[in-house]
Design an enzyme around this catalytic site. Sequence first.
Site, PDB file in Angstrom:
ATOM      1  N   CYS A  82       3.489 -64.815 -82.013  1.00 15.49           N
ATOM      2  CA  CYS A  82       3.632 -64.804 -80.554  1.00 15.49           C
ATOM      3  C   CYS A  82       4.059 -66.198 -80.101  1.00 15.49           C
ATOM      4  O   CYS A  82       4.920 -66.356 -79.224  1.00 15.49           O
ATOM      5  CB  CYS A  82       2.321 -64.437 -79.874  1.00 15.49           C
ATOM      6  SG  CYS A  82       1.435 -63.047 -80.608  1.00 15.49           S
ATOM      7  N   CYS A 108       5.844 -56.074 -77.873  1.00 17.25           N
ATOM      8  CA  CYS A 108       6.349 -57.288 -78.526  1.00 17.25           C
ATOM      9  C   CYS A 108       6.201 -57.173 -80.040  1.00 17.25           C
ATOM     10  O   CYS A 108       7.045 -57.678 -80.779  1.00 17.25           O
ATOM     11  CB  CYS A 108       5.654 -58.534 -77.993  1.00 17.25           C
ATOM     12  SG  CYS A 108       6.446 -59.144 -76.473  1.00 17.25           S
ATOM     13  N   CYS A 150     -13.444 -39.964 -58.686  1.00 13.75           N
ATOM     14  CA  CYS A 150     -13.774 -41.386 -58.848  1.00 13.75           C
ATOM     15  C   CYS A 150     -14.213 -41.960 -57.501  1.00 13.75           C
ATOM     16  O   CYS A 150     -15.168 -42.736 -57.404  1.00 13.75           O
ATOM     17  CB  CYS A 150     -12.568 -42.180 -59.334  1.00 13.75           C
ATOM     18  SG  CYS A 150     -11.583 -41.405 -60.630  1.00 13.75           S
ATOM     19  N   CYS A 198     -17.832 -41.661 -56.205  1.00  5.98           N
ATOM     20  CA  CYS A 198     -18.794 -42.652 -56.699  1.00  5.98           C
ATOM     21  C   CYS A 198     -18.405 -44.061 -56.260  1.00  5.98           C
ATOM     22  O   CYS A 198     -19.209 -44.784 -55.692  1.00  5.98           O
ATOM     23  CB  CYS A 198     -18.920 -42.580 -58.217  1.00  5.98           C
ATOM     24  SG  CYS A 198     -19.950 -41.186 -58.739  1.00  5.98           S
ATOM     25  N   HIS A 199     -17.169 -44.469 -56.525  1.00  6.92           N
ATOM     26  CA  HIS A 199     -16.827 -45.892 -56.409  1.00  6.92           C
ATOM     27  C   HIS A 199     -16.389 -46.328 -55.020  1.00  6.92           C
ATOM     28  O   HIS A 199     -16.339 -47.523 -54.744  1.00  6.92           O
ATOM     29  CB  HIS A 199     -15.784 -46.260 -57.457  1.00  6.92           C
ATOM     30  CG  HIS A 199     -16.346 -46.206 -58.852  1.00  6.92           C
ATOM     31  ND1 HIS A 199     -17.301 -47.091 -59.295  1.00  6.92           N
ATOM     32  CD2 HIS A 199     -16.129 -45.356 -59.885  1.00  6.92           C
ATOM     33  CE1 HIS A 199     -17.615 -46.806 -60.560  1.00  6.92           C
ATOM     34  NE2 HIS A 199     -16.932 -45.741 -60.935  1.00  6.92           N
ATOM     35  N   ARG A 259     -13.674 -47.575 -70.855  1.00  8.76           N
ATOM     36  CA  ARG A 259     -14.604 -47.403 -69.732  1.00  8.76           C
ATOM     37  C   ARG A 259     -14.244 -46.147 -68.919  1.00  8.76           C
ATOM     38  O   ARG A 259     -15.117 -45.387 -68.515  1.00  8.76           O
ATOM     39  CB  ARG A 259     -14.576 -48.651 -68.857  1.00  8.76           C
ATOM     40  CG  ARG A 259     -15.369 -48.579 -67.562  1.00  8.76           C
ATOM     41  CD  ARG A 259     -16.856 -48.508 -67.799  1.00  8.76           C
ATOM     42  NE  ARG A 259     -17.405 -47.250 -67.306  1.00  8.76           N
ATOM     43  CZ  ARG A 259     -18.712 -46.987 -67.210  1.00  8.76           C
ATOM     44  NH1 ARG A 259     -19.608 -47.899 -67.579  1.00  8.76           N
ATOM     45  NH2 ARG A 259     -19.145 -45.834 -66.776  1.00  8.76           N
ATOM     46  N   CYS A 261     -16.466 -42.674 -67.838  1.00  4.21           N
ATOM     47  CA  CYS A 261     -16.650 -42.056 -66.519  1.00  4.21           C
ATOM     48  C   CYS A 261     -16.198 -40.597 -66.547  1.00  4.21           C
ATOM     49  O   CYS A 261     -16.861 -39.735 -65.969  1.00  4.21           O
ATOM     50  CB  CYS A 261     -15.933 -42.856 -65.442  1.00  4.21           C
ATOM     51  SG  CYS A 261     -16.839 -44.370 -64.991  1.00  4.21           S
TER      52      CYS A 261
END
Lengths: 139, 250
Positions: B65, B103, B166, B169-170, B207, B211
């Site tokens: 890189c 890449c 979503c 809840c959020h 994550r 959920c």
Amino acid sequence: MLAALGSQNASGAELLPYTVRNDSVPAPLGGLSGDPRRGRDIVLDRRRGNCLICHSAPVAGEPFQGELGPPLAGVGSRLDAGQIRLRLIDQSRISPRTIMPPYYRIEGLRDVDPAYRDRPALDAQEIEDMVAYLRTLTD
Amino acid sequence: MIASLITPLITPLPTHADPLPSGTGFLSEDLQARQADEAANPGMLWVDEGARLWQSPQGATGASCASCHGDATTSMRGIATRYPAVDATSGALLNLEDRINLCRTRHQKAEPYPYESDPLLGLTAYVARQSLGLPMDVETGGAAAPFYAAGEAFFHRRQGQLNLSCAQCHDDNAGRSLRGDTISHGLGNGYPAYRLEWQSLGSLQRRLRSCSFGVRAVQFDYGSPDYLALELYLAKRAQGVAIETPAIRR
Ligand code: HEC
Ligand code: HEC
Ligand code: HEC
């Protein structure tokens, strides 16, 4: 659509028919009688009702209780069995925008995990057991 | 009290004068301190591995890189604030993981790293770490617009056997407790993050799969168009929120 009225689902289990009257389902699902002790277990069991994720209930030894729904203490004085039954079957029939899940409904759900598809979250006996338990929560 | 829970299903994204609060604010003070302390934050192990890989020659070209991008502390500063972003060449929406893998395939002629592999988590965390403290600022217009619209629709639609979106809840219940957890605003500004439950660093998509699982919904594959679009929407929700990678989460 018709599924709610008793057609076969994929796993072969049957969603029993029921009649809604006002805000209530007066007759027990399938004429089953509920056991309040089993109902209590289902309410607490994280893999079945898991109700305390959102509600509090008058049970000892449960440190983390939810606060998204109303406390279940006293619900047996506020609501009769038929009213509780409809709220467990499908709360959205009473408040369309509710966050409370529909526990005895299979139609109109989207992107359900294949492991849970085409069957209700809880079966008729479990619903009746919870109704029996919640009726004991009087003030 | 109950009335406030019966909020509209489609809550328009409020025009935030201030950025939404980061999930870090919902952690215990002890965990917040561990996150801020480089020597105590377990996620830094992955960042260190990413720093090593940055210098490592890879693939048929034998380029690292660093061969192309030089010193990451300058060349990669601010990059993560703009991801997910549309790749001009292919027109595809890429999150940072995908961009790094591109890449590898395009410029190093190497195999892409699998999602959730330690090298990919490490490089992603290392690149994101170069934007520590900088505000999220993704592009949602132009070529990104259809992806953004798809992510927004996903965020607001009920899903799974438990029939929750979503947003329910959020947006509607952020700050309230869901048993032991306090629901945050569901932002991705700390990812890849070290989750105590995983005992590992994990991507934002990992994550999201948790959920989805929680509401008994389909857990889309890593890199699926559904989760990519959702990531873009979450990044826009986090507009102005500082990058905290690698965050610590419960
Ligand atoms: C995701 C949150 C959530 C879960 C899980 C949940 N509920 Fe509810 N529940 C609510 C909310 C919010 C209300 C308030 C009414 C409304 O929103 O329509 C409610 C209302 C109720 C009511 C009516 C109470 C009243 O006084 O009117 C009963 C009874 C009830 N819930 C029982 C249960 C049981 C039993 C379970 C588990 C099988 C359960 N709930 C799971 C959120 C939830
Ligand atoms: C042979 C040259 C070369 C190598 C090796 C290379 N890159 Fe790149 N990289 C590029 C080019 C050129 C671009 C601009 C987009 C494009 O044309 O693909 C780019 C773009 C990027 C971007 C996006 C920057 C932006 O402005 O959005 C990131 C992040 C990145 N590279 C990370 C890496 C990482 C990590 C590695 C090692 C795994 C790596 N690159 C290896 C040439 C390279
Ligand atoms: C039943 C409630 C519920 C639903 C529905 C839900 N989540 Fe979550 N979510 C949580 C809880 C609880 C956590 C862990 C505590 C926290 O960080 O908010 C969490 C965490 C997150 C996080 C990590 C935030 C951080 O700072 O680490 C993101 C991102 C997220 N959710 C996005 C989503 C998206 C996108 C959806 C819809 C696909 C969704 N959630 C659906 C309850 C929910």
